[in-house]
Design a protein around this motif. Sequence first.
Motif, PDB file in Angstrom:
ATOM      1  N   PHE A 212       6.435 -14.603  21.106  1.00 47.74           N
ATOM      2  CA  PHE A 212       8.050 -15.039  21.680  1.00 47.74           C
ATOM      3  C   PHE A 212       9.037 -14.562  21.388  1.00 47.74           C
ATOM      4  N   VAL A 213       9.028 -14.061  19.876  1.00 48.20           N
ATOM      5  CA  VAL A 213      10.463 -13.565  19.285  1.00 48.20           C
ATOM      6  C   VAL A 213      10.513 -12.191  20.036  1.00 48.20           C
ATOM      7  N   ILE A 214       9.522 -11.473  20.215  1.00 48.03           N
ATOM      8  CA  ILE A 214       9.801 -10.073  20.952  1.00 48.03           C
ATOM      9  C   ILE A 214      10.504 -10.327  22.284  1.00 48.03           C
ATOM     10  N   GLU A 215       9.895 -11.553  23.071  1.00 44.33           N
ATOM     11  CA  GLU A 215      10.543 -11.746  24.281  1.00 44.33           C
ATOM     12  C   GLU A 215      11.850 -12.242  24.433  1.00 44.33           C
ATOM     13  N   HIS A 216      12.300 -12.888  23.285  1.00 45.23           N
ATOM     14  CA  HIS A 216      13.819 -13.342  23.223  1.00 45.23           C
ATOM     15  C   HIS A 216      14.788 -12.776  22.206  1.00 45.23           C
ATOM     16  N   ASP A 217      14.023 -11.357  22.026  1.00 50.96           N
ATOM     17  CA  ASP A 217      14.945 -10.566  20.953  1.00 50.96           C
ATOM     18  C   ASP A 217      15.697  -9.681  21.914  1.00 50.96           C
ATOM     19  N   ASP A 218      16.749  -9.973  22.699  1.00 49.20           N
ATOM     20  CA  ASP A 218      17.418  -9.283  23.520  1.00 49.20           C
ATOM     21  C   ASP A 218      18.150  -8.030  22.882  1.00 49.20           C
ATOM     22  N   LYS A 219      18.488  -8.250  21.714  1.00 47.09           N
ATOM     23  CA  LYS A 219      19.107  -7.115  20.953  1.00 47.09           C
ATOM     24  C   LYS A 219      18.154  -6.080  20.040  1.00 47.09           C
ATOM     25  N   ASN A 220      17.095  -6.177  20.384  1.00 49.32           N
ATOM     26  CA  ASN A 220      15.939  -5.376  19.787  1.00 49.32           C
ATOM     27  C   ASN A 220      16.241  -5.308  18.095  1.00 49.32           C
TER      28      ASN A 220
ATOM     29  N   PHE B 177      -1.870 -16.946   3.465  1.00 51.51           N
ATOM     30  CA  PHE B 177      -1.045 -16.545   4.352  1.00 51.51           C
ATOM     31  C   PHE B 177      -0.690 -17.690   5.208  1.00 51.51           C
ATOM     32  N   ASP B 178      -0.059 -18.716   4.606  1.00 47.11           N
ATOM     33  CA  ASP B 178       0.328 -19.951   5.283  1.00 47.11           C
ATOM     34  C   ASP B 178       1.971 -20.055   5.485  1.00 47.11           C
ATOM     35  N   SER B 179       2.628 -19.090   5.304  1.00 43.96           N
ATOM     36  CA  SER B 179       4.057 -18.895   5.694  1.00 43.96           C
ATOM     37  C   SER B 179       4.618 -17.721   6.075  1.00 43.96           C
TER      38      SER B 179
ATOM     39  N   PHE C  83      14.886 -12.585   1.256  1.00 44.62           N
ATOM     40  CA  PHE C  83      13.822 -13.093   2.010  1.00 44.62           C
ATOM     41  C   PHE C  83      13.815 -14.698   1.986  1.00 44.62           C
ATOM     42  N   TYR C  84      13.149 -15.295   2.810  1.00 45.58           N
ATOM     43  CA  TYR C  84      12.984 -16.437   3.144  1.00 45.58           C
ATOM     44  C   TYR C  84      11.683 -16.933   3.812  1.00 45.58           C
ATOM     45  N   THR C  85      11.019 -18.125   3.346  1.00 45.47           N
ATOM     46  CA  THR C  85       9.671 -18.316   3.672  1.00 45.47           C
ATOM     47  C   THR C  85       9.791 -19.846   4.397  1.00 45.47           C
ATOM     48  N   LYS C  86       8.723 -20.171   4.819  1.00 48.76           N
ATOM     49  CA  LYS C  86       8.313 -21.575   5.561  1.00 48.76           C
ATOM     50  C   LYS C  86       9.479 -21.790   6.485  1.00 48.76           C
ATOM     51  N   SER C  87      10.050 -23.102   6.374  1.00 48.57           N
ATOM     52  CA  SER C  87      10.785 -23.502   7.508  1.00 48.57           C
ATOM     53  C   SER C  87      12.344 -22.855   7.543  1.00 48.57           C
ATOM     54  N   SER C  88      12.548 -22.398   6.418  1.00 49.56           N
ATOM     55  CA  SER C  88      13.987 -21.497   6.348  1.00 49.56           C
ATOM     56  C   SER C  88      13.793 -20.304   6.953  1.00 49.56           C
ATOM     57  N   ALA C  89      12.541 -19.669   6.871  1.00 53.38           N
ATOM     58  CA  ALA C  89      12.257 -18.434   7.527  1.00 53.38           C
ATOM     59  C   ALA C  89      12.331 -18.463   9.106  1.00 53.38           C
ATOM     60  N   ALA C  90      11.659 -19.725   9.409  1.00 51.61           N
ATOM     61  CA  ALA C  90      11.484 -19.772  11.011  1.00 51.61           C
ATOM     62  C   ALA C  90      12.930 -20.174  11.563  1.00 51.61           C
ATOM     63  N   LEU C  91      13.679 -21.071  11.017  1.00 52.41           N
ATOM     64  CA  LEU C  91      14.947 -21.289  11.250  1.00 52.41           C
ATOM     65  C   LEU C  91      15.887 -20.077  11.213  1.00 52.41           C
TER      66      LEU C  91
ATOM     67  N   VAL D 221       7.704 -29.790   4.267  1.00 54.60           N
ATOM     68  CA  VAL D 221       6.523 -30.997   4.455  1.00 54.60           C
ATOM     69  C   VAL D 221       5.881 -30.808   5.870  1.00 54.60           C
ATOM     70  N   VAL D 222       6.688 -30.653   6.806  1.00 47.49           N
ATOM     71  CA  VAL D 222       6.449 -30.617   8.127  1.00 47.49           C
ATOM     72  C   VAL D 222       5.875 -29.220   8.513  1.00 47.49           C
ATOM     73  N   TYR D 223       6.532 -28.168   7.992  1.00 41.20           N
ATOM     74  CA  TYR D 223       6.170 -26.698   8.107  1.00 41.20           C
ATOM     75  C   TYR D 223       4.816 -26.644   7.640  1.00 41.20           C
ATOM     76  N   SER D 224       4.469 -27.166   6.353  1.00 37.45           N
ATOM     77  CA  SER D 224       3.115 -26.903   5.627  1.00 37.45           C
ATOM     78  C   SER D 224       1.968 -27.771   6.365  1.00 37.45           C
ATOM     79  N   PHE D 225       2.403 -28.901   7.012  1.00 40.96           N
ATOM     80  CA  PHE D 225       1.331 -29.683   7.620  1.00 40.96           C
ATOM     81  C   PHE D 225       0.828 -28.969   8.908  1.00 40.96           C
ATOM     82  N   ILE D 226       1.739 -28.409   9.642  1.00 40.31           N
ATOM     83  CA  ILE D 226       1.519 -27.495  10.869  1.00 40.31           C
ATOM     84  C   ILE D 226       0.669 -26.105  10.430  1.00 40.31           C
ATOM     85  N   ALA D 227       1.074 -25.497   9.164  1.00 35.74           N
ATOM     86  CA  ALA D 227       0.572 -24.440   8.667  1.00 35.74           C
ATOM     87  C   ALA D 227      -1.013 -24.672   8.214  1.00 35.74           C
TER      88      ALA D 227
END
Length: 133
Positions: A22-30, A56-58, A67-75, A101-107
């Motif tokens: 998904f990121v690759i497809e929406h990374d217009d600036k490469n 490997f849960d983050s 560097f950022y992990t979990k929800s901060s990385a995604a956002l 908490v939400v991120y970890s539940f999904i992970a």
Amino acid sequence: MKTRKIILFDGICNLCNQSVQFVIEHDDKNQFQFASLQSDFGQNFLKENNLDATQFDSVVFIEDDKFYTKSSAALKISKYLDGITSWLTIFMIVPKPLRDVVYSFIAKNRYRWFGKQESCWLPTPELKAKFLD
């Protein structure tokens, strides 16, 4: 000067692999490069930064010297994508402990809900340059 942006992800997780695509497809600036957490690059980064090299849960997002992990990385990643996805950064106003908490539940449930592969996903020859070893 181009800012270095690297995404480390769980290479056997189907959700993680779909997210990378998904990121690759929406990374217009490469602007992104990728490596699995299981790769030599990923393992070295985790160890050098005193992060657990066996869990490997983050997702990890590296931007220059930070560097950022979990929800901060995604956002933070979403901030650089084209389209409506960039608006997800509004969730940074939610306190990190609550987001995580939400991120970890999904992970925790990602393999059960989305499955996993026996080995890391291999990029096509066209995408190989975006991946670090």
